[in-house]
Scaffold this active site. Structure first.
Site, short mmCIF file in Angstrom:
data_model
loop_
_atom_site.label_atom_id
_atom_site.label_comp_id
_atom_site.label_asym_id
_atom_site.label_seq_id
_atom_site.Cartn_x
_atom_site.Cartn_y
_atom_site.Cartn_z
N GLU A 1 29.97 62.06 12.01
CA GLU A 1 29.93 60.66 12.40
C GLU A 1 31.19 60.20 13.12
O GLU A 1 31.93 59.34 12.63
CB GLU A 1 29.69 59.77 11.16
CG GLU A 1 28.38 60.09 10.46
CD GLU A 1 28.01 59.05 9.40
OE1 GLU A 1 28.81 58.15 9.13
OE2 GLU A 1 26.89 59.14 8.87
N GLU B 1 22.39 63.84 6.60
CA GLU B 1 22.64 62.86 5.52
C GLU B 1 21.51 61.85 5.50
O GLU B 1 21.11 61.36 6.55
CB GLU B 1 23.94 62.08 5.72
CG GLU B 1 25.19 62.82 5.41
CD GLU B 1 26.44 61.94 5.58
OE1 GLU B 1 26.36 60.70 5.44
OE2 GLU B 1 27.50 62.53 5.88
C1 GBH Z 1 28.02 58.11 5.76
O1 GBH Z 1 28.51 57.04 6.47
C2 GBH Z 1 29.16 59.04 5.51
O2 GBH Z 1 29.09 60.21 6.29
C3 GBH Z 1 29.38 59.36 4.07
O3 GBH Z 1 30.65 59.91 3.89
C4 GBH Z 1 29.17 58.12 3.25
O4 GBH Z 1 29.52 58.29 1.91
C5 GBH Z 1 27.73 57.76 3.36
O5 GBH Z 1 27.31 57.65 4.68
C6 GBH Z 1 27.32 56.48 2.62
O6 GBH Z 1 27.99 55.39 3.16
O7 GBH Z 1 25.41 48.20 10.98
O8 GBH Z 1 23.88 47.40 9.28
O9 GBH Z 1 23.20 49.02 10.87
C7 GBH Z 1 27.56 56.07 6.77
C8 GBH Z 1 28.16 55.00 7.62
C9 GBH Z 1 26.47 53.36 7.30
C10 GBH Z 1 27.63 53.54 9.38
C11 GBH Z 1 25.40 52.54 7.93
C12 GBH Z 1 26.55 52.73 10.03
C13 GBH Z 1 24.92 51.06 9.68
C14 GBH Z 1 24.82 49.74 8.99
N1 GBH Z 1 27.11 54.24 8.24
N2 GBH Z 1 25.96 51.85 9.05
S1 GBH Z 1 24.28 48.51 10.09
#
Ligand code: GBH
Length: 473
Positions: free
Chosen positions: A167, A373
């Site tokens: 990511e 994931e």
């Molecule tokens: C992942 O990040 C990571 O790789 C992991 O380490 C982490 O623990 C896991 O997920 C859980 O968080 O803007 O409302 O559309 C995820 C990060 C989360 C970024 C969702 C983009 C979109 C929310 N992502 N987010 S929104």
């Protein structure tokens, strides 16, 4: 109608973790601080001041954790390597003791028939490299390629599946844009520069891996490619969607998959940066043949043109920050997708995963896909007998696995699925308050207790059959 949905026989059923979120042992065997050590130790950066100092002690409990995976019938495990364990300052020779830990871990996995998928970078840059400029500095990409070569030299004889970056969107835009992730900077130009150097790092890192690994090795990248939807099909809302889609997706898969940034991304962000940090051969370097693409999916995004109150903080699911992670997008509003949400406040929408997989099936024809994931946080608590019952998580997993299966029926080449996460762990700026694990961890005793979702997933993994229906009780 059959009672269950059958997955391909060689499908990988895995779980995922990352180094800083689980290992602990942050000062052992020569490891030095990464940007997440610094950030989590800075007051106000994480919930309750939580840090990864101890985490779930996986560095010392890895044998038990692998035994747990075997009990759950997993045939794949995705983990990340801590750069500052292997090359503490981000420069100079590799530290053997650091590499030895991962060799022991991999051997343990292989002895149980579990295929390792190794991620080189899951957000934990050695602090010394941040002090020298971090991802906005071009040099960091060269440092990454050297580090990739060290890990490949040490583990290339036993790990077949390699992932360069996890990511990179989060590294660039949460790390240097909104500042809710380490190193906590809030500079939109630096965030775009970081994104470019992550693209370059991916490309140079892939070249370093190819040079060191046997031909059978497979190299991929894991992108949190977003599903971006507009609230209406009005031209203004569709334009907001287009711009956010470029900043979420095109900024990485443009260079990595097609060898170019989307032209409109460059013009949309022109008032923030002139992109003069992009050098002649960078895009060719970023554009390396890949063996697979990893997709991380949690929830879709919903946007519109901002009609009112443009200054107000947006509910975009990235935590509290008055700084947007989206450069040059002040006139875009983020909305909550309707529907039930997880404990993160993220709307549950398996159709987004199907949409995402189909998009990459069209955009990268012939490239095998993995869901690297997918998962959900819930407020899990043991009952008086010590069991942890999490039917909501089972429902979440069921819905998303059904979406994967539907994509396969629709022609997508999905080869595996890694649940996030194997066990509860340090959820970044949310600390230990958010539990994503299929396995519950008691943070006082470090006891691991498989939740009912873990038992359910074990059943699916060992049979390759997903029940057609799941009704939560
Ligand atoms: C992942 O990040 C990571 O790789 C992991 O380490 C982490 O623990 C896991 O997920 C859980 O968080 O803007 O409302 O559309 C995820 C990060 C989360 C970024 C969702 C983009 C979109 C929310 N992502 N987010 S929104």
């Amino acid at each position: 109608m059959p009672e269950s949905l059958t997955f391909p026989t060689d499908f990988l059923w895995g779980a995922a973790t990352s180094a800083y979120q689980i290992e602990g042992a942050v000062r052992e065997d020569g490891r030095t601080p990464s940007i997440w050590d610094t950030f989590s130790h800075t007051p106000g950066r994480t919930a309750d001041g939580d840090t990864g100092d101890v985490a779930v002690e996986h560095y010392h409990r890895y044998r038990d954790d692998v035994a747990l995976m075997a009990d759950l019938g997993l045939n794949a495990y995705r983990f990340s390597v801590s750069w500052s364990r292997v090359q503490p300052t981000g420069r100079g020779p590799a530290v053997q003791r650091g590499l030895d830990f991962y060799r022991r871990l991999v051997d343990e996995l292989l002895s149980k028939g579990i295929k390792p998928a190794l991620t080189l970078y899951h957000w934990d840059l050695p602090q010394e490299l941040e002090d020298a400029g971090g991802w906005p500095a071009r040099e960091t990409a060269y440092r990454f390629a050297e580090y990739a070569g060290f890990v490949a030299d040490a583990l290339g004889d036993r790990v077949e599946s390699w992932i360069t970056l996890n990511e990179p969107w989060c590294s660039a835009f949460l790390g240097y844009g909104s500042g809710v992730h380490a190193p906590g900077r809030t500079d939109p130009a630096a965030a775009l520069q970081a994104a470019h150097h992550l693209n370059l790092a991916h490309g140079l890192g892939t070249q370093a891996l190819r040079a060191a690994l046997p031909a059978r090795a497979r190299v991929a990248v894991s992108l949190n490619s977003s599903v971006v939807r507009a609230v209406s099909d009005s031209p203004a809302d569709m334009d907001a969607r287009r711009r956010i889609d470029n900043l979420a997706n095109g900024v990485f898969h443009g260079p990595m998959l097609h060898g170019a940034y989307p032209a409109d991304l460059l013009t949309d962000t022109a008032r923030v940066t002139d992109w003069s940090f992009v050098q002649d051969r960078d895009l060719a370097a970023a554009h390396q043949p890949l063996d697979a693409l990893g997709l991380n999916y949690y929830t879709p995004a919903l946007v519109s043109a901002a009609h009112d109150d443009p200054g107000k903080p947006r509910a975009d699911g990235h935590g509290a920050s008055e700084h947007s992670p989206w450069p040059a997008s002040d006139d875009v509003a983020f909305h909550q997708t309707p529907g039930d949400r997880t404990e993160m406040g993220w709307t549950i929408d398996p159709t987004g995963l199907h949409e995402l997989i189909m998009r990459y099936t069209r955009e990268a024809p012939g490239l095998p896909l993995y869901v690297t994931e997918n998962g959900a946080a819930y407020d899990d608590k043991p009952d008086p007998e010590g069991r942890v019952h999490d039917p909501e998580r089972i429902a979440y997993l069921h819905g998303h696995l059904a979406a994967v299966r539907r994509a396969i029926t629709d022609g997508a080449d999905v080869r595996g699925y890694y649940l996030w996460s194997l066990m509860d762990n340090f959820e970044w700026s949310y600390g230990y308050g958010k539990r994503f694990g299929a396995v519950y961890v008691d943070y006082e005793t470090q006891a691991r207790v498989p939740k009912s979702s873990a038992h359910w997933y074990a059943g699916v993994a060992s049979t390759g059959e997903l029940p057609r229906e799941y009704v939560a009780d």
